[in-house]
Scaffold this motif. Structure first.
Motif, short mmCIF file in Angstrom:
data_model
loop_
_atom_site.label_atom_id
_atom_site.label_comp_id
_atom_site.label_asym_id
_atom_site.label_seq_id
_atom_site.Cartn_x
_atom_site.Cartn_y
_atom_site.Cartn_z
N GLU A 60 33.69 4.86 9.36
CA GLU A 60 32.89 6.06 9.08
C GLU A 60 32.75 6.28 7.57
O GLU A 60 31.71 6.75 7.10
N LEU A 61 33.78 5.93 6.83
CA LEU A 61 33.76 6.12 5.38
C LEU A 61 32.98 5.04 4.65
O LEU A 61 32.45 5.28 3.57
N ALA A 62 32.94 3.83 5.23
CA ALA A 62 32.28 2.70 4.55
C ALA A 62 31.46 1.90 5.56
O ALA A 62 31.81 0.76 5.90
N PRO A 63 30.36 2.46 6.05
CA PRO A 63 29.59 1.80 7.09
C PRO A 63 28.89 0.51 6.64
O PRO A 63 28.42 -0.26 7.48
N ALA A 64 28.84 0.22 5.35
CA ALA A 64 28.18 -0.98 4.86
C ALA A 64 29.16 -2.12 4.58
O ALA A 64 28.74 -3.20 4.17
N ASP A 65 30.43 -1.90 4.80
CA ASP A 65 31.44 -2.94 4.53
C ASP A 65 31.49 -3.89 5.73
O ASP A 65 32.04 -3.55 6.78
N GLY A 66 30.92 -5.06 5.56
CA GLY A 66 30.82 -6.03 6.65
C GLY A 66 32.16 -6.50 7.17
O GLY A 66 32.35 -6.63 8.39
#
Length: 71
Positions: A60-66
């Motif tokens: 939720e805090l870093a939705p772009a971290d693959g």
């Protein structure tokens, strides 16, 4: 606190690592790497439900971290 947690984890002191990670989150609740490390500790301690909860919060805090989303 995060760096101290990594040191404690490398030394094999999981309780001290967890405590330092929790302190890091008190300082900055949006610091998702601490959540990821708490999830890794939970997995190492055979607490999968706690690991999933930590990873959900991190995502939720870093939705772009693959990598995070992969975990």
């Amino acid at each position: 606190e995060y760096a101290m947690a990594m040191l404690q984890r490398a030394r094999g002191d999981r309780p001290a690592a967890r405590a330092a990670l929790e302190r890091a989150l008190v300082e900055n609740a949006a610091f998702y790497p601490a959540r990821m490390q708490l999830a890794e500790l939970a997995l190492a301690e055979r607490r999968p439900a706690d690991a999933v909860a930590e990873l959900r919060q991190a995502a939720e805090l870093a939705p772009a971290d693959g990598y995070l989303l992969f975990r």
